[in-house]
Every structure is written in C-alpha cells, then in structure tokens.
Scaffold this motif. Structure first.
Motif, PDB file in Angstrom:
ATOM      1  N   ARG A 144       0.840  -1.192   0.000  1.00 53.51           N
ATOM      2  CA  ARG A 144       0.000   0.000   0.000  1.00 53.51           C
ATOM      3  C   ARG A 144       0.875   1.241   0.000  1.00 53.51           C
ATOM      4  O   ARG A 144       1.716   1.420   0.884  1.00 53.51           O
ATOM      5  N   LEU A 145       0.670   2.075  -0.993  1.00 48.01           N
ATOM      6  CA  LEU A 145       1.346   3.357  -1.067  1.00 48.01           C
ATOM      7  C   LEU A 145       0.394   4.447  -0.585  1.00 48.01           C
ATOM      8  O   LEU A 145      -0.802   4.397  -0.879  1.00 48.01           O
ATOM      9  N   SER A 146       0.933   5.426   0.127  1.00 50.42           N
ATOM     10  CA  SER A 146       0.122   6.543   0.587  1.00 50.42           C
ATOM     11  C   SER A 146       0.740   7.859   0.138  1.00 50.42           C
ATOM     12  O   SER A 146       1.961   7.960   0.005  1.00 50.42           O
ATOM     13  N   CYS A 147      -0.133   8.842  -0.044  1.00 53.91           N
ATOM     14  CA  CYS A 147       0.310  10.172  -0.468  1.00 53.91           C
ATOM     15  C   CYS A 147      -0.367  11.195   0.427  1.00 53.91           C
ATOM     16  O   CYS A 147      -1.597  11.318   0.412  1.00 53.91           O
ATOM     17  N   ALA A 148       0.424  11.902   1.196  1.00 53.98           N
ATOM     18  CA  ALA A 148      -0.092  12.948   2.071  1.00 53.98           C
ATOM     19  C   ALA A 148       0.009  14.286   1.357  1.00 53.98           C
ATOM     20  O   ALA A 148       1.094  14.676   0.914  1.00 53.98           O
ATOM     21  N   ALA A 149      -1.123  14.978   1.264  1.00 53.53           N
ATOM     22  CA  ALA A 149      -1.180  16.253   0.550  1.00 53.53           C
ATOM     23  C   ALA A 149      -1.339  17.398   1.536  1.00 53.53           C
ATOM     24  O   ALA A 149      -2.068  17.288   2.524  1.00 53.53           O
ATOM     25  N   SER A 150      -0.669  18.503   1.249  1.00 52.96           N
ATOM     26  CA  SER A 150      -0.799  19.695   2.071  1.00 52.96           C
ATOM     27  C   SER A 150      -0.580  20.924   1.206  1.00 52.96           C
ATOM     28  O   SER A 150      -0.108  20.817   0.063  1.00 52.96           O
ATOM     29  N   GLY A 151      -0.954  22.086   1.749  1.00 51.16           N
ATOM     30  CA  GLY A 151      -0.667  23.334   1.057  1.00 51.16           C
ATOM     31  C   GLY A 151      -1.695  23.783   0.044  1.00 51.16           C
ATOM     32  O   GLY A 151      -1.443  24.679  -0.755  1.00 51.16           O
ATOM     33  N   HIS A 152      -2.874  23.186   0.066  1.00 53.22           N
ATOM     34  CA  HIS A 152      -3.914  23.640  -0.849  1.00 53.22           C
ATOM     35  C   HIS A 152      -5.244  23.639  -0.134  1.00 53.22           C
ATOM     36  O   HIS A 152      -5.449  22.946   0.855  1.00 53.22           O
ATOM     37  N   SER A 153      -6.197  24.428  -0.658  1.00 54.14           N
ATOM     38  CA  SER A 153      -7.521  24.527  -0.055  1.00 54.14           C
ATOM     39  C   SER A 153      -8.622  24.281  -1.071  1.00 54.14           C
ATOM     40  O   SER A 153      -9.783  24.599  -0.820  1.00 54.14           O
ATOM     41  N   ALA A 154      -8.262  23.726  -2.207  1.00 54.44           N
ATOM     42  CA  ALA A 154      -9.248  23.476  -3.252  1.00 54.44           C
ATOM     43  C   ALA A 154     -10.286  22.466  -2.782  1.00 54.44           C
ATOM     44  O   ALA A 154      -9.949  21.450  -2.189  1.00 54.44           O
ATOM     45  N   ARG A 155     -11.550  22.762  -3.063  1.00 57.14           N
ATOM     46  CA  ARG A 155     -12.611  21.853  -2.661  1.00 57.14           C
ATOM     47  C   ARG A 155     -12.661  20.635  -3.560  1.00 57.14           C
ATOM     48  O   ARG A 155     -13.181  19.586  -3.176  1.00 57.14           O
ATOM     49  N   ARG A 156     -12.190  20.766  -4.751  1.00 55.35           N
ATOM     50  CA  ARG A 156     -12.168  19.634  -5.652  1.00 55.35           C
ATOM     51  C   ARG A 156     -10.760  19.487  -6.219  1.00 55.35           C
ATOM     52  O   ARG A 156     -10.030  20.466  -6.394  1.00 55.35           O
ATOM     53  N   ARG A 157     -10.401  18.272  -6.494  1.00 57.52           N
ATOM     54  CA  ARG A 157      -9.085  18.022  -7.059  1.00 57.52           C
ATOM     55  C   ARG A 157      -9.027  16.628  -7.633  1.00 57.52           C
ATOM     56  O   ARG A 157      -9.762  15.730  -7.216  1.00 57.52           O
ATOM     57  N   CYS A 158      -8.167  16.483  -8.587  1.00 58.51           N
ATOM     58  CA  CYS A 158      -7.855  15.181  -9.128  1.00 58.51           C
ATOM     59  C   CYS A 158      -6.495  14.780  -8.577  1.00 58.51           C
ATOM     60  O   CYS A 158      -5.548  15.572  -8.618  1.00 58.51           O
ATOM     61  N   MET A 159      -6.389  13.576  -8.083  1.00 58.06           N
ATOM     62  CA  MET A 159      -5.114  13.050  -7.619  1.00 58.06           C
ATOM     63  C   MET A 159      -4.855  11.721  -8.299  1.00 58.06           C
ATOM     64  O   MET A 159      -5.782  10.954  -8.560  1.00 58.06           O
ATOM     65  N   GLY A 160      -3.594  11.491  -8.586  1.00 56.76           N
ATOM     66  CA  GLY A 160      -3.278  10.288  -9.322  1.00 56.76           C
ATOM     67  C   GLY A 160      -1.986   9.643  -8.877  1.00 56.76           C
ATOM     68  O   GLY A 160      -1.203  10.230  -8.122  1.00 56.76           O
ATOM     69  N   TRP A 161      -1.787   8.440  -9.342  1.00 61.95           N
ATOM     70  CA  TRP A 161      -0.543   7.709  -9.148  1.00 61.95           C
ATOM     71  C   TRP A 161       0.023   7.357 -10.520  1.00 61.95           C
ATOM     72  O   TRP A 161      -0.707   6.874 -11.391  1.00 61.95           O
ATOM     73  N   ASP A 175     -15.335  18.255  -2.157  1.00 60.10           N
ATOM     74  CA  ASP A 175     -15.967  18.435  -0.845  1.00 60.10           C
ATOM     75  C   ASP A 175     -15.842  17.177   0.011  1.00 60.10           C
ATOM     76  O   ASP A 175     -16.791  16.799   0.705  1.00 60.10           O
ATOM     77  N   GLY A 176     -14.705  16.560  -0.039  1.00 53.62           N
ATOM     78  CA  GLY A 176     -14.441  15.404   0.800  1.00 53.62           C
ATOM     79  C   GLY A 176     -15.010  14.091   0.302  1.00 53.62           C
ATOM     80  O   GLY A 176     -14.825  13.058   0.943  1.00 53.62           O
ATOM     81  N   ARG A 177     -15.685  14.103  -0.826  1.00 50.97           N
ATOM     82  CA  ARG A 177     -16.281  12.895  -1.358  1.00 50.97           C
ATOM     83  C   ARG A 177     -15.514  12.402  -2.573  1.00 50.97           C
ATOM     84  O   ARG A 177     -14.959  13.187  -3.333  1.00 50.97           O
ATOM     85  N   THR A 178     -15.535  11.073  -2.732  1.00 49.29           N
ATOM     86  CA  THR A 178     -14.984  10.475  -3.935  1.00 49.29           C
ATOM     87  C   THR A 178     -16.082  10.389  -4.983  1.00 49.29           C
ATOM     88  O   THR A 178     -17.118   9.767  -4.743  1.00 49.29           O
ATOM     89  N   TYR A 179     -15.844  11.017  -6.136  1.00 47.92           N
ATOM     90  CA  TYR A 179     -16.850  10.993  -7.191  1.00 47.92           C
ATOM     91  C   TYR A 179     -16.600   9.865  -8.181  1.00 47.92           C
ATOM     92  O   TYR A 179     -17.552   9.222  -8.639  1.00 47.92           O
ATOM     93  N   TYR A 180     -15.363   9.655  -8.516  1.00 50.47           N
ATOM     94  CA  TYR A 180     -15.057   8.519  -9.379  1.00 50.47           C
ATOM     95  C   TYR A 180     -13.574   8.211  -9.319  1.00 50.47           C
ATOM     96  O   TYR A 180     -12.765   9.038  -8.887  1.00 50.47           O
ATOM     97  N   THR A 181     -13.270   6.994  -9.739  1.00 44.82           N
ATOM     98  CA  THR A 181     -11.884   6.549  -9.831  1.00 44.82           C
ATOM     99  C   THR A 181     -11.619   6.042 -11.237  1.00 44.82           C
ATOM    100  O   THR A 181     -12.543   5.615 -11.946  1.00 44.82           O
ATOM    101  N   LEU A 182     -10.367   6.108 -11.622  1.00 48.00           N
ATOM    102  CA  LEU A 182      -9.950   5.691 -12.959  1.00 48.00           C
ATOM    103  C   LEU A 182      -8.722   4.806 -12.832  1.00 48.00           C
ATOM    104  O   LEU A 182      -7.880   5.027 -11.955  1.00 48.00           O
TER     105      LEU A 182
END
Length: 130
Positions: A19-36, A55-62
């Motif tokens: 399991r890989l984890s990614c800790a994000a900091s330094g932004h306040s965007a309500r929506r974002r795309c994150m990827g590996w 807004d803290g919810r997962t809308y979809y994964t790819l």
C-alpha cells in the motif's frame, strides 16, 4: 503551493501486496484530481490510477487497464491522504511510483498523461521479485 509526500514503498515477492500513501498539504481546493504514476528507467511516466475528490467525497476513480481489479485508489479524509492498494503484484510492476495532484480540476480524459497534473511528489520505489 501543493506538497505531496509518498510513503509505503518497498520490496515484495510476486503475488504479494503493498500500500502506497500520499499525504497532501498546502492547498484549499474543494475539488481536485489526484493520481498515481509509475516510471521505469528510460520510459515516460504513465498513469496507473486517479481519483476525483470534491468536498471530501470520492466521485469517481480511474485505472489503467493493466491494473484494473488488482489496484485500488482511495482517500482518507482524516489524514488528507490518497492511497494506492496494490494486490497480486507482478515483477513488471517494479517501478518508481509518483503521487500527483491537480487542485481545482476534475480528472479528464487524459488523466493518464503526465501534463495533466501540476504537482508531484518525489516518488517511492516498488520492487517486485519473482
């Protein structure tokens, strides 16, 4: 400025999990795309999985076709972390894995391409032995 820090890389035998984890900091965007992404020497980075958060919810994964059914990307709101669970690992999964983020945007059709993301972590190595 967005900062991403990966953790959880290492060495496993074929068939194992990691399991890989990614800790994000330094932004306040309500929506974002994150990827590996993964990268092996001499090749470009290629997208493995992405997740669209709003807004803290997962809308979809790819997922890339090569990892569907074996890898799972998910978020942990409490820790502002996105993880990539990898199961049934194969030697060809050996690579440097990078976390990426695009605050303020959804995951588009070209999510699997490096230019789709503006922030990157330093990477975490995964070695799968046969």
């Amino acid at each position: 400025q967005v900062q991403l820090v990966e953790s959880g890389g290492g060495s496993v035998q074929a068939g194992g999990s990691l399991r890989l984890s990614c800790a994000a900091s330094g932004h306040s965007a309500r929506r974002r795309c994150m990827g590996w992404f993964r990268q092996v020497p001499g090749q470009e980075r290629e997208g493995v999985a992405a997740i669209y958060l709003s807004d803290g919810r997962t809308y979809y994964t790819l997922y890339a076709d090569s990892v569907k059914g074996r890898f799972t990307i998910s978020q942990d709101n409490a820790k502002n972390t996105v993880s990539l669970q990898k199961n049934s690992l194969k030697p060809e999964n050996t690579a440097m894995y990078y976390c990426a983020a695009t605050p303020g945007y959804w995951c588009g059709a070209y999510w699997h391409l490096e230019p789709s993301f503006g922030a990157w972590g330093r990477g975490s190595t995964l070695t799968v032995s046969s």
